[in-house]
Each structure stands twice: as C-alpha cells, then as structure tokens.
Scaffold this active site. Structure first.
Site, mmCIF file in Angstrom:
data_model
loop_
_atom_site.group_PDB
_atom_site.id
_atom_site.type_symbol
_atom_site.label_atom_id
_atom_site.label_comp_id
_atom_site.label_asym_id
_atom_site.label_seq_id
_atom_site.Cartn_x
_atom_site.Cartn_y
_atom_site.Cartn_z
ATOM 1 N N LEU A 442 80.028 80.545 25.078
ATOM 2 C CA LEU A 442 79.327 79.509 25.819
ATOM 3 C C LEU A 442 79.597 78.141 25.220
ATOM 4 O O LEU A 442 79.464 77.951 24.008
ATOM 5 C CB LEU A 442 77.812 79.769 25.808
ATOM 6 C CG LEU A 442 77.334 81.080 26.434
ATOM 7 C CD1 LEU A 442 75.826 81.199 26.282
ATOM 8 C CD2 LEU A 442 77.726 81.154 27.891
ATOM 9 N N ASP A 443 79.993 77.203 26.067
ATOM 10 C CA ASP A 443 80.037 75.805 25.663
ATOM 11 C C ASP A 443 78.609 75.297 25.708
ATOM 12 O O ASP A 443 77.898 75.501 26.682
ATOM 13 C CB ASP A 443 80.924 75.014 26.634
ATOM 14 C CG ASP A 443 81.075 73.564 26.215
ATOM 15 O OD1 ASP A 443 80.033 72.901 26.073
ATOM 16 O OD2 ASP A 443 82.205 73.106 26.043
ATOM 17 N N LYS A 444 78.180 74.621 24.647
ATOM 18 C CA LYS A 444 76.771 74.248 24.553
ATOM 19 C C LYS A 444 76.345 73.282 25.644
ATOM 20 O O LYS A 444 75.196 73.269 26.083
ATOM 21 C CB LYS A 444 76.481 73.604 23.195
ATOM 22 C CG LYS A 444 77.177 72.250 22.987
ATOM 23 C CD LYS A 444 76.832 71.635 21.658
ATOM 24 C CE LYS A 444 77.508 70.303 21.446
ATOM 25 N NZ LYS A 444 77.107 69.296 22.450
ATOM 26 N N THR A 445 77.293 72.415 26.118
ATOM 27 C CA THR A 445 76.903 71.333 27.021
ATOM 28 C C THR A 445 76.484 71.880 28.373
ATOM 29 O O THR A 445 77.269 72.508 29.063
ATOM 30 C CB THR A 445 78.072 70.353 27.204
ATOM 31 O OG1 THR A 445 78.489 69.910 25.923
ATOM 32 C CG2 THR A 445 77.652 69.179 28.047
ATOM 33 N N THR A 447 74.886 74.297 29.122
ATOM 34 C CA THR A 447 74.786 75.750 29.176
ATOM 35 C C THR A 447 73.609 76.235 28.353
ATOM 36 O O THR A 447 72.740 76.955 28.847
ATOM 37 C CB THR A 447 76.090 76.387 28.660
ATOM 38 O OG1 THR A 447 77.188 75.843 29.380
ATOM 39 C CG2 THR A 447 76.059 77.889 28.847
#
Length: 563
Positions: A442-445, A447
């Site tokens: 997962l990309d944190k932005t 998400t």
C-alpha cells in the site's frame, strides 16, 4: 441487462492513471457521435454487433460510456450509415460537437424522462391495484381474482384496466425500441423477453402481473442509469479541476488571458499564487509548492523548481511560476485520467463475461422452448389458450433475469460501496482481482492516510507558553493556504487563541515564512531552515530528529534571539 457504473473518487491517489495510454489510435480522422440511450455495457455490446460488420470489426469502435460517446475510426463509412445502424439498435446518434461539454451535466430526477416514466409506471400500477382491490372487496380478493387462471382478468374493473395500461406503457416505453431492434436483428435479449412476458400477461388478462413486471424492469433500468449518473457526477468534479482560462506570456513580456486549448506546446503560461494549473508543463521560472493531491494524492505540497514537471488541475502555492507547456489541453494528465475512467466501463469482471456468454445461448434456447410449449402440445391435445398461458409461465420463470442481473448488481454494489469510502475501482474487471492477491503493498497517500495534517503536540521552549507559541505561529500561518498552515490556524482557533495577523509577511521559498508580530520579527520553517539559521541547539536537534523519525512533520518557530 447489465447495470454497470463506476464512481471516481475525491482525494485519493490516481497517479498511476496517467501512465496508461489509450491503446487504439485512429489512423484517419475519426467520427465522434453522441449516443442517446447508451447507459451501460449492454448497449455497447448491441452497438458492436450492429456496427462491427459495417466498420470492419470492433477494433474500429471506441466507447465512452460516461460521456455517452462513440468514436468510429473506419475510413470508408459515412455518418448517415452509422446513425441509421444505431437507430436500428434502438438508440439515437448525432455527430458530436466539440463545443459540447465532454460530460453532460447530470439532470435532476424531475427532468429525467426515464425516472419520470418509472415513477409513473409504479404510481399508475399501484392506483390500478388499489381501485381493483376496492372494487373486489379487499386485497386478498383482488389477488385471488388475479390468480385463478386464464379468465381471472375478466373480473378486473374497466377503470383498473385503464390504470394498469398506463402503468404498463410507462414501464415499457424505453424498452420497446430496443426490443424491436432485437427482433429485426434476430438477436433475442432481455428487453425482448420482458416485452413478450408483459404482452403475454396482458393477453391472458393478468393485468396486475403485467404492470408489476413492467414497473420492476423499468426500475432496474432507472437504477442502472442512476449508477452511471453517479460516475458522471464524479467525472464532472474532475472536469472542474481544469481552469477555463490561462495567463499566457506574450513575446513582448505582457500577459493575456486565453483559452487553454489555444496555448501551443512550448508556450509560456504564468500561474499566480493560489491558482490551478490549466496545462501540463515544466517550470521555466520561479519556485513554489504545488498541491498535487487532486492528481497524485500527495498529502503535502511538493516543492517545484526550474525544470520540474507540473500537472494540470494541481494548485499553486505562494510563489508565482512561469510554466513551459509540454502537452496540449486535450492530452494533459487530467484529460487522460478522465478518458481512462470513461473507458474503464467496458472492463468487465470474468464472471460478468461468463454470464453474458451463457445468456447468449440460454436466452434464445428458452425462447424456442417456450414457443414449442405454446405450439406443439395443442396439435395433439388442443387447448391452445391453456398451453399459451403455460408457455408464458415457462418464459417468465426460466427467464435468466436473476442470473444475468445478479452479477452486474454485485459489481455495481462493490463499486458504489468503494466509491462511498473514497476509493476508485476502474471497472468490474478489478473488483474480482483481490480474490487472487497473495501479497499487497500500500502506498500511504490516500490509502492509509487522509492527507489532512493536524497538530498533535506543541513544545514551547525558552520560557514561552503554549498560547504564546500558537499565537505567533498562527499569526504567520494565517497568510498561507499550505496544509500545515491550515492545521496550525485551526488548532489555535480550537484552543481559543486570538490570532492578530502578522505584518510584512513574506514567503521564504522552500524553507518557511517570516513577518512582523507586534513590531518584532518572527520566522517559521522546517528543521532544515533552522539548521541554515545556525540557531539549533543539541537538545532541540535531538527532539526534532525523534519527532521526524516518528513520522511527524515538524514546524519550528523563532525570532532573532532564540527558538
């Protein structure tokens, strides 16, 4: 029938969308048509079957469901031929005008014909049954008279029949052209089956059943159009990200407002603080922070200097930029995202494709079986009317509505639920993908983070109080629209701190800001800015590193004397 829609999202990362490109590029000037009545993939399938042989195959047809547009790339076909073929499919086509909006504004329910017809079908059907029940002496008696067989409808009052007829006509009005198109093309589909079922119920005087089937089928089509409308509203929000005017720099150095479509590649546009970028390009002069959340989902503004790329739809920070355009208006990152969202409607899940193939064989098989039940037994035992009624019962019971509708409904429910949570899923094809995922990254932005910073802790130093620190920080940040500035001013307001605006406020590009507070100079910035000012102590450095390692964004406030 299929119900398909997709909801674009607000505020999540769709940076990967512009990495994709349209796989089919026309070799000749394409013909673009506006298709009235194309609301889901079922109509796309019908148009492909009708138009494919005329244009040399499906490869010459491109569909944009959200924009209700069809592009024909074949060279040896006339617009009149295409429009006539679309008419045979039960829809209407007209050449698309470039002056028309890419996505038509969503119509309110009270001016949408399909919705009004569905409401009218339900209302008149209910009125017919209400009058019928009143005349019969109760609901049970009315249902009983409707359920006693072939001659049951003979007891239906004339007024109730008239109300039923209006409800039936309203329910099948939109379906009839498509059913007739299926007859002419010898291609039985759901529209034809439901039309036959309604007509047969009327033929055997089962008025309530006919009105109910017509209403429910019309309701399913209205829900389908409504789900597509949700996707269109989301795309409308994306379209609003693009400014309608751009400040173009002329050769003599003057700046004039022009339509972004008139700016040629390589032209220089000026983007003032707080404005949205109208075109993709690279910074030719100046520096600023760009809020790229609408395009890339980055939670914090990204610093941009000379040579850095910038995207249409993003928001400039506090610096004025001169941008050299790299793409025309129709080829920007945002334009590609909008097109990809529209084309993703055709990306069906594997289960949808299987059900569609099954229905293509099953539907005509059931129609032929029902026809055989209606015609063959009477040749030996008579009773034509009785066997005709039984054929209708077989047709309705064996109709693959539940099977064909259940999968698209599930897909639509998944898409709508995800959209409600702020997640974009680009078509039913991707809904089933997670079932086969073994590892997920997962990309944190956008998400696992919201991209909305807030103040977690305040550390007053050098005998200052929290209120004094917030007062000075918020005074400086009140002039900025940076997300961190917004978080600080909101926190100060929450704490009841009065914030007088700072005087002589100025931005220090890429570092921070400074200004006069009650006649004294104060500054505000990052850890790096503090190091440049050479005012950092070992204790402060240790604390800043500890906070940064914990994933915090640290803002330092000070004056010429101390932090």
């Amino acid at each position: 029938m299929e119900r398909c829609a997709k909801r674009a999202l607000r505020g999540i990362s769709i940076f990967n969308a512009f990495a994709e490109t349209l796989k089919m590029e026309p070799t000749t000037a394409p013909l673009v048509f506006k298709i009235h009545g194309m609301d889901c993939a079922e109509e796309v399938t019908t148009l492909k079957k009708e138009l494919g042989p005329l244009v040399g195959g499906d490869d010459h047809l491109l569909f944009d469901l959200l924009g209700a547009k069809m592009t024909v790339t074949a060279a040896d076909v006339t617009p009149q031929t295409i429009m006539a073929a679309v008419g045979r499919a039960g829809m209407r086509a007209e050449l698309f005008d470039d002056k028309q909006p890419a996505i038509e504004p969503t119509r309110r329910w009270f001016v949408d014909r399909r919705t009004l017809l569905t409401i009218a079908s339900g209302v008149f059907g209910a009125l017919g049954f209400t009058y019928h029940a009143w005349q019969a002496g109760g609901i049970r008696e009315a249902l009983g008279s409707e359920g006693m067989g072939i001659t049951a409808g003979e007891g239906v009052p004339l007024v109730a029949r008239a109300l039923y007829v209006v409800g039936i006509l309203c329910g099948v009005w939109v379906v009839l052209p498509k059913a007739w198109g299926a007859v002419r093309a010898l291609r039985p589909d759901m529209n034809l089956l439901m039309t036959i079922a309604v007509a047969g119920a009327v033929g055997v005087n089962e008025w309530f059943e006919a009105a109910t089937v017509a209403f429910l089928f019309s309701l399913s089509l209205a829900l389908e159009a409504w789900s597509v409308g949700r996707a269109r509203r989301a795309v409308e929000a994306l379209l609003e990200l693009t400014p309608t005017l751009a400040w173009q720099k002329q050769e003599d150095g003057s700046v004039v407002q022009v339509d972004p479509a008139k700016v040629t590649v390589g032209g220089i546009i000026v983007v003032k603080p707080g404005e949205r970028l109208p075109l993709d390009g690279e910074v030719a002069r100046g520096s600023s922070h760009i809020n790229q959340a609408p395009i890339t989902g980055e939670s914090e503004p990204v610093e941009k200097n000379v040579g850095d790329p910038v995207f249409a739809g993003t928001v400039n920070g506090n610096g004025t930029l001169e941008v050299r355009t790299t793409k025309p208006a129709g080829e920007t990152t945002l334009a590609h995202i909008i097109r990809l969202i529209g084309s993703a409607q055709a990306k069906r899940a594997p289960s949808e494709k299987w059900v569609e193939k099954f229905a293509q064989v099953y539907t005509p098989t059931i129609l032929m079986l029902a026809l055989a039940v209606a015609l063959l037994p009477p040749l030996f035992v008579g009773e034509w009317f009785s066997w005709f009624y039984r054929a209708l019962v077989l047709l309705v019971i064996a109709c693959p509505c539940a099977l064909v509708i259940s999968t698209p409904v599930t897909i639509v429910a998944a898409l709508a639920s995800a959209a409600k949570q702020g997640v974009l899923i680009k078509g039913g094809l991707h809904v089933e993908t997670p079932a086969h995922v073994k590892v997920m990254a997962l990309d944190k932005t956008g998400t696992i983070t919201e991209g909305k910073p807030r103040v977690l802790e305040v550390f007053p130093l050098n005998n200052h109080t929290e209120a004094e620190l917030l007062e000075r920080a918020a005074s400086l940040e009140s002039h900025s629209d940076h997300p961190l500035a917004t978080a600080i001013t909101a926190y100060a307001k929450e704490k009841g701190v009065k914030v007088p605006p700072a005087d002589d406020f100025r931005i220090i590009p890429g570092k921070g800001a400074a200004g006069q507070f009650q006649g004294k100079e104060f500054w505000l910035g990052s850890h790096r800015y503090l190091e440049e000012k050479k005012m950092e102590t070992p204790d402060v450095h240790e604390q800043l590193v500890k906070l940064s390692d914990a994933g915090r964004s640290v803002v330092v406030v000070g004056n010429d004397a101390h932090v």
